[in-house]
Design a protein around this motif. Structure first.
Motif, mmCIF file in Angstrom:
data_model
loop_
_atom_site.group_PDB
_atom_site.id
_atom_site.type_symbol
_atom_site.label_atom_id
_atom_site.label_comp_id
_atom_site.label_asym_id
_atom_site.label_seq_id
_atom_site.Cartn_x
_atom_site.Cartn_y
_atom_site.Cartn_z
ATOM 1 N N VAL A 202 7.664 6.367 -2.449
ATOM 2 C CA VAL A 202 8.055 5.207 -3.217
ATOM 3 C C VAL A 202 7.648 3.743 -2.419
ATOM 4 O O VAL A 202 7.215 2.827 -2.994
ATOM 5 C CB VAL A 202 9.869 4.987 -3.212
ATOM 6 C CG1 VAL A 202 10.157 3.756 -3.845
ATOM 7 C CG2 VAL A 202 9.862 5.968 -4.183
ATOM 8 N N LEU A 203 7.771 3.789 -1.087
ATOM 9 C CA LEU A 203 7.567 2.673 -0.119
ATOM 10 C C LEU A 203 5.816 2.369 -0.281
ATOM 11 O O LEU A 203 5.793 1.243 -0.211
ATOM 12 C CB LEU A 203 8.259 2.949 1.226
ATOM 13 C CG LEU A 203 9.698 2.818 1.287
ATOM 14 C CD1 LEU A 203 9.997 3.308 2.549
ATOM 15 C CD2 LEU A 203 10.204 1.658 0.785
ATOM 16 N N THR A 204 5.121 3.284 0.032
ATOM 17 C CA THR A 204 3.751 3.225 -0.087
ATOM 18 C C THR A 204 3.250 2.544 -1.455
ATOM 19 O O THR A 204 2.435 1.947 -1.580
ATOM 20 C CB THR A 204 2.900 4.369 0.170
ATOM 21 O OG1 THR A 204 3.294 5.660 -0.623
ATOM 22 C CG2 THR A 204 2.993 4.802 1.694
ATOM 23 N N GLY A 205 3.789 3.344 -2.521
ATOM 24 C CA GLY A 205 3.684 2.688 -3.846
ATOM 25 C C GLY A 205 3.961 1.207 -3.954
ATOM 26 O O GLY A 205 3.281 0.445 -4.485
ATOM 27 N N LEU A 206 5.135 0.731 -3.537
ATOM 28 C CA LEU A 206 5.562 -0.596 -3.735
ATOM 29 C C LEU A 206 4.456 -1.397 -2.562
ATOM 30 O O LEU A 206 4.236 -2.567 -3.167
ATOM 31 C CB LEU A 206 6.909 -1.027 -3.046
ATOM 32 C CG LEU A 206 8.155 -0.313 -3.942
ATOM 33 C CD1 LEU A 206 9.389 -0.416 -3.418
ATOM 34 C CD2 LEU A 206 8.091 -0.940 -5.322
ATOM 35 N N ALA A 207 4.258 -0.794 -1.612
ATOM 36 C CA ALA A 207 3.179 -1.718 -0.755
ATOM 37 C C ALA A 207 1.982 -1.938 -1.183
ATOM 38 O O ALA A 207 1.166 -2.852 -0.882
ATOM 39 C CB ALA A 207 3.063 -0.987 0.648
ATOM 40 N N MET A 208 1.459 -1.230 -2.398
ATOM 41 C CA MET A 208 0.308 -1.416 -3.306
ATOM 42 C C MET A 208 0.576 -2.585 -4.021
ATOM 43 O O MET A 208 -0.644 -2.975 -4.647
ATOM 44 C CB MET A 208 -0.537 -0.340 -3.697
ATOM 45 C CG MET A 208 -0.931 0.600 -2.795
ATOM 46 S SD MET A 208 -1.659 2.144 -3.672
ATOM 47 C CE MET A 208 -0.118 3.317 -3.818
ATOM 48 N N SER A 209 1.457 -3.163 -4.329
ATOM 49 C CA SER A 209 1.860 -4.327 -5.240
ATOM 50 C C SER A 209 1.623 -5.562 -4.628
ATOM 51 O O SER A 209 2.458 -5.811 -3.668
ATOM 52 C CB SER A 209 3.393 -3.904 -5.986
ATOM 53 O OG SER A 209 3.856 -5.181 -6.234
ATOM 54 N N PRO A 210 0.618 -6.561 -5.387
ATOM 55 C CA PRO A 210 0.701 -7.759 -4.762
ATOM 56 C C PRO A 210 1.956 -8.489 -4.500
ATOM 57 O O PRO A 210 2.276 -9.371 -3.810
ATOM 58 C CB PRO A 210 -0.362 -8.268 -5.533
ATOM 59 C CG PRO A 210 -0.530 -7.504 -6.950
ATOM 60 C CD PRO A 210 0.057 -6.256 -6.339
#
Lengths: 251, 251
Positions: free
Chosen positions: B175-183
């Protein structure tokens, strides 16, 4: 007994796998199911805007830039008027700002360069997954829109572009929240040089908190609209219309 | 275990094994993780290269490059959602199912923490982690001998380590790495992407966590199949579990 059970499980797993795959493809083509999944886009936009407010996208130092900034989308524009303008260094070219505004504007490249400038070194994130860091410079979009004077019904800012995919012109749109964000600029320079054709000369949009396909290149005209309905496919952008990509591309 | 018939349960007894929350969360995850994995593999297909750092695109060095595999589409339609190449549709699935996955994870983590289940039944105790106990549990697993009778009521140390890793590291990591890919998230929560060393590092870690989850699911399914799939399945569906017979009972 054990063999039977194992083979049964094997057959069951293969069957479940097959059902799962064909079932997902069927759901993927089901309008109601797609609509349900699409409701997540609005949820994502509201949640992200709640979290980030007016926050700026991260800006980087000159030493952190990509040595080679990948070109994506169209790298060449075939339109005859564009090619003539490119050949003349866009001397007679002008950006139009019209639609739901009090004073339609015509802004040449010199006029855009005379406006207060913003330069920012930001990360460009493609929807495909890659990122590149470059420096962009140009006037903020907000003051340009303010100079034109928005009419009360104006909700969306549409960017009409010179490039095409087949017979379809590229276009993009953002709402007023992103339009008036301080990092949303009309960039005429990249990495301290005028934009190259491949990167969108003479002018491209930078909307830093969204993915790359929102950053329209070859911007010729900015149109203020009350709704996106009735414009091309009605979904607010070339990729939104032709690939069913999300209009809100914050993730 | 919630309730046990009689003072000392023994092999053959049917006991309450999994609570409703655990069963609901398990099956929601079974669906959501499968969809996330299969749509994620399609998204990976759009740019099958991985990098470390803030930026990374075709001109930059990649630590994993599968762009020459299978004609540039490394993961075939048999394992992707949808079957035929579509980045936009894969994103539609991925970003819709991410919501229930993340919400259920947060809910379950809070519940497991407050109910004490996390500490009592999932996180390994110091005694579990004693070298002798670890060695014994590994040896028993290697011989495919699983706990019987009352001992089967409690997770062994390898199970505890595996479930702790999934619940506390891998799923939150996804979840956190997924969110970190969001500009947009990177503007709102810059500390997250910086903690991970940049957006391309986040994308790499996202992929590695997914690979670790696939490994967990493979071992998990194998263990269920080897340790009595019908009984295990029933325990996760109805909550009721028949304790395996002890050696002296079986004789």
């Amino acid at each position: 007994m054990i063999l039977t059970r194992r083979s049964l499980i094997g057959i069951g797993a293969a069957g479940a796998g097959g059902l799962l795959l064909s079932g997902c493809d069927r759901l993927n083509a089901n309008g109601t199911f797609r609509q349900g999944m699409k409701s997540a886009e609005g949820l994502t936009m509201r949640a992200q805007r709640l979290v980030m407010g007016d926050a700026l996208a991260r800006e980087f130092g000159p030493g952190e830039m990509s040595p080679d900034f990948r070109v994506n989308g169209n790298a060449r524009v075939e339109d005859a008027a564009y090619r003539a303008a490119l050949a003349s260094g866009f001397a007679g070219w002008a950006l139009r700002v019209d639609g739901l505004v009090q004073r339609p504007l015509t802004l040449g490249l010199d006029a855009l360069k005379r406006l207060p400038q913003r330069a920012q070194i930001t990360r460009h994130d493609c929807v495909e997954g890659w990122s590149a860091i470059g420096k962009w410079q140009g006037p903020q979009l907000g003051p340009v829109l303010a100079a034109a004077g928005l009419l009360p019904d104006a909700r969306y800012v549409v960017f009409h572009c010179a490039d095409r995919f087949g017979d379809k012109p590229y276009y993009e749109s953002i709402d007023l929240i992103d339009a008036f964000h301080p990092q949303t600029i009309l960039a005429w320079a990249m990495n301290d040089a005028p934009l190259s054709e491949a990167h969108g000369a003479p002018l491209r949009l930078r909307v830093e908190r969204q993915l790359g396909y929102k950053h329209a290149k070859y911007v010729m005209r900015i149109e203020l609209r009350a709704t996106l309905t009735g414009l091309y496919g009605g979904k607010g952008g070339y990729w939104e219309d032709n690939g069913d990509y999300a209009w809100y591309a914050g993730i | 275990m919630q309730s046990v018939p009689g003072p000392t349960p023994r092999g053959g007894d049917v006991v309450k094994r999994h609570g409703l929350m655990t069963r609901l969360w398990h099956w929601l995850n079974a669906i959501a993780v499968t969809v996330m994995l299969m749509s994620g593999l399609m998204i990976f297909n759009a740019h099958p290269r991985l990098y470390w750092g803030h930026y990374g695109a075709n001109p930059d060095p990649a630590w994993l490059d599968l762009s020459q595999v299978n004609g540039g589409i490394p993961f075939p339609g048999a394992v992707t959602i949808p079957t035929d190449y579509s980045l936009a549709d894969a994103r539609l699935w991925h970003l819709a199912f991410a919501w229930p996955l993340a919400a259920a994870l947060c809910g379950y983590l809070v519940w497991a923490l407050l109910s004490g289940r996390l500490r009592r039944e999932i996180v390994p105790t110091p005694r579990d982690l004693a070298p002798r106990n670890l060695r014994d549990d590994i040896a028993e697993h290697a011989r495919l001998r699983f706990p019987t009778g009352a001992a089967a009521l409690r997770y062994g140390v390898l199970q505890r380590l595996a479930y702790s890793a999934v619940l506390l590291i891998l799923l939150p990591g996804m979840v956190l790495t997924g969110l970190a890919m969001s500009p947009a998230m990177d503007a709102g929560w810059p500390w997250l992407v910086d903690l991970l060393g940049g957006r391309q590092s986040a994308r790499s870690v996202h992929f590695l966590c997914a690979a670790a989850l696939v490994g967990f699911v493979a071992v998990h399914l194998a263990m269920v199949a080897l340790s009595g799939p019908i009984n295990g399945m029933r325990a996760m569906l109805s909550g009721r579990y028949r304790l395996p017979l002890e050696a002296e009972q079986a004789e």
